[in-house]
Enzyme design. Structure first.
Site, PDB file in Angstrom:
ATOM      1  N   GLN A   1      -4.808   4.195  -3.741  1.00  0.00           N
ATOM      2  CA  GLN A   1      -4.432   4.499  -2.368  1.00  0.00           C
ATOM      3  C   GLN A   1      -5.543   4.105  -1.397  1.00  0.00           C
ATOM      4  OE1 GLN A   1      -2.080   8.507  -2.215  1.00  0.00           O
ATOM      5  NE2 GLN A   1      -3.506   8.719  -3.937  1.00  0.00           N
TER       6      GLN A   1
ATOM      7  N   GLY B   1      -9.100  11.626  -8.056  1.00  0.00           N
ATOM      8  CA  GLY B   1      -9.626  11.801  -6.710  1.00  0.00           C
ATOM      9  C   GLY B   1      -8.595  11.729  -5.606  1.00  0.00           C
TER      10      GLY B   1
ATOM     11  N   VAL C   1      -8.411   1.633   0.544  1.00  0.00           N
ATOM     12  CA  VAL C   1      -8.393   0.320   1.195  1.00  0.00           C
ATOM     13  C   VAL C   1      -9.766  -0.327   1.176  1.00  0.00           C
ATOM     14  CG1 VAL C   1      -6.439   0.929   2.673  1.00  0.00           C
ATOM     15  CG2 VAL C   1      -8.769   1.374   3.486  1.00  0.00           C
TER      16      VAL C   1
ATOM     17  N   HIS D   1      -1.894   1.003  -0.243  1.00  0.00           N
ATOM     18  CA  HIS D   1      -1.982   1.071   1.219  1.00  0.00           C
ATOM     19  C   HIS D   1      -2.644  -0.151   1.827  1.00  0.00           C
ATOM     20  CE1 HIS D   1      -1.798   5.716   0.690  1.00  0.00           C
ATOM     21  NE2 HIS D   1      -0.599   5.171   0.709  1.00  0.00           N
TER      22      HIS D   1
ATOM     23  N   CYS E   1      -4.275 -12.866  17.889  1.00  0.00           N
ATOM     24  CA  CYS E   1      -4.069 -13.770  16.758  1.00  0.00           C
ATOM     25  C   CYS E   1      -4.456 -15.189  17.170  1.00  0.00           C
ATOM     26  CB  CYS E   1      -2.614 -13.722  16.327  1.00  0.00           C
ATOM     27  SG  CYS E   1      -2.140 -14.953  15.088  1.00  0.00           S
TER      28      CYS E   1
END
Length: 301
Positions: A117, A234, A119, A135, A194
């Site tokens: 989970q 965790g 990043v 994620h 962008c």
């Protein structure tokens, strides 16, 4: 009225108590086919705080939601100023003993897969392969208009150029890479568009209030279906994105084991929760199994 995502969970008094012997984890790993599901707690020993543990960031910080990020330019300015600063800390983070143990278990054929989970990319930096980033990853940036994916380091360089001298002192760094800054510290931070179409850039991560891509969920469900045991490392399992896999395993009659100091929302489905620190516990387990922890240990980013 906009609904806020679930950020907290209060344990009930009838949860089974945690144990302090990691032998069930060692036994499961020795049999093989273990699927790891990791959360922010595995990265705390690398200097990245978790959300809900002792001193967790939710006590001082509300994470950015997808609705807020897409809803206004000021929210995006605040997010990118904080994330730009926090990215530097993530870039200095190194895998800890917990990450190295998971990588070692994988090298020795004891795991069927790893779902994280987190990043922060620390599992991969430790040497784990084929990690499913539930994620997403702060390493990548996506355009919300054209879908272009680009490396975070490229955006970091563009933001440095657009904001010369931006170097405030943050009160803390959060598991999502967001640094704690005041509005005055954010100031008139410039957000860049962008480079392909001029659209809005977003880190390629799932914000609170945003759905995990269905194909990714389906892949994870397949991994759970094919695993012999689900080992949670965790995670408080407060949000459904991780809890659903624990429920799936339990409903299929597969053993679920948890290593987490505090009670979790998945404890009712677990054979046991080992209430010990992750790094030392997994190091002990590796020793019992004769699995050495040497291996890759590179910087993230």
């Amino acid at each position: 009225m906009r609904m806020r995502p679930t950020l907290s969970w209060t344990p009930s008094g009838d949860l089974p108590p945690g144990i302090t012997d990691p032998e069930p984890v060692a036994e499961a790993l020795s049999a093989g086919g273990v699927l790891v599901l990791s959360g922010a707690g595995i990265s705390t020993e690398s200097g990245i705080p978790d959300y809900r543990g002792e001193g967790g960031s939710l006590s001082r910080h509300t994470p950015m939601t997808y609705q807020d990020f897409t809803g206004g330019a000021q929210a995006r300015r605040r997010y990118w100023a904080r994330s730009h600063l926090g990215w530097r800390t993530f870039g200095r983070a190194r895998p800890n003993a917990g990450h190295r143990a998971v990588a070692a278990f994988g090298r020795h054929g004891l795991l069927s897969g790893v779902i994280t989970q987190n990043v922060d990319g620390l599992h991969q930096a430790a040497g784990s392969e084929d990690v499913v980033e539930l994620h997403g990853s702060l390493d990548r940036v996506v355009c919300l208009s054209c879908g272009d994916l680009s490396p975070r380091r490229v955006l970091a360089a563009r933001l440095e150029e657009a904001n010369p001298g931006f170097d405030p002192v943050a009160a803390g760094i959060n598991p999502d890479g967001d640094a704690d800054l005041t509005d005055d510290q954010v100031g008139d931070f410039r957000v860049v568009p962008c480079a392909v179409c001029g659209g809005i850039l977003k880190p390629d991560v799932v914000f609170f209030g945003e759905a995990v891509p269905p194909a990714r969920v389906a892949h994870c469900r397949t991994l759970v279906r094919e695993a012999a045991t689900l080992l949670v490392l965790g995670s408080s399992l407060t949000v459904m994105s991780g809890l659903r896999f624990v429920r799936q395993a339990a409903e299929a009659g597969k053993p679920v084991l948890v290593v987490n100091l505090a009670p979790t929302r998945g404890d009712v489905h677990a054979l046991a929760r080992v209430a010990l620190p992750l790094g030392p516990t997994l190091t002990i387990v590796a020793g019992r199994l004769g699995v050495p922890l040497e291996g890759a240990d590179s910087r993230v980013g």
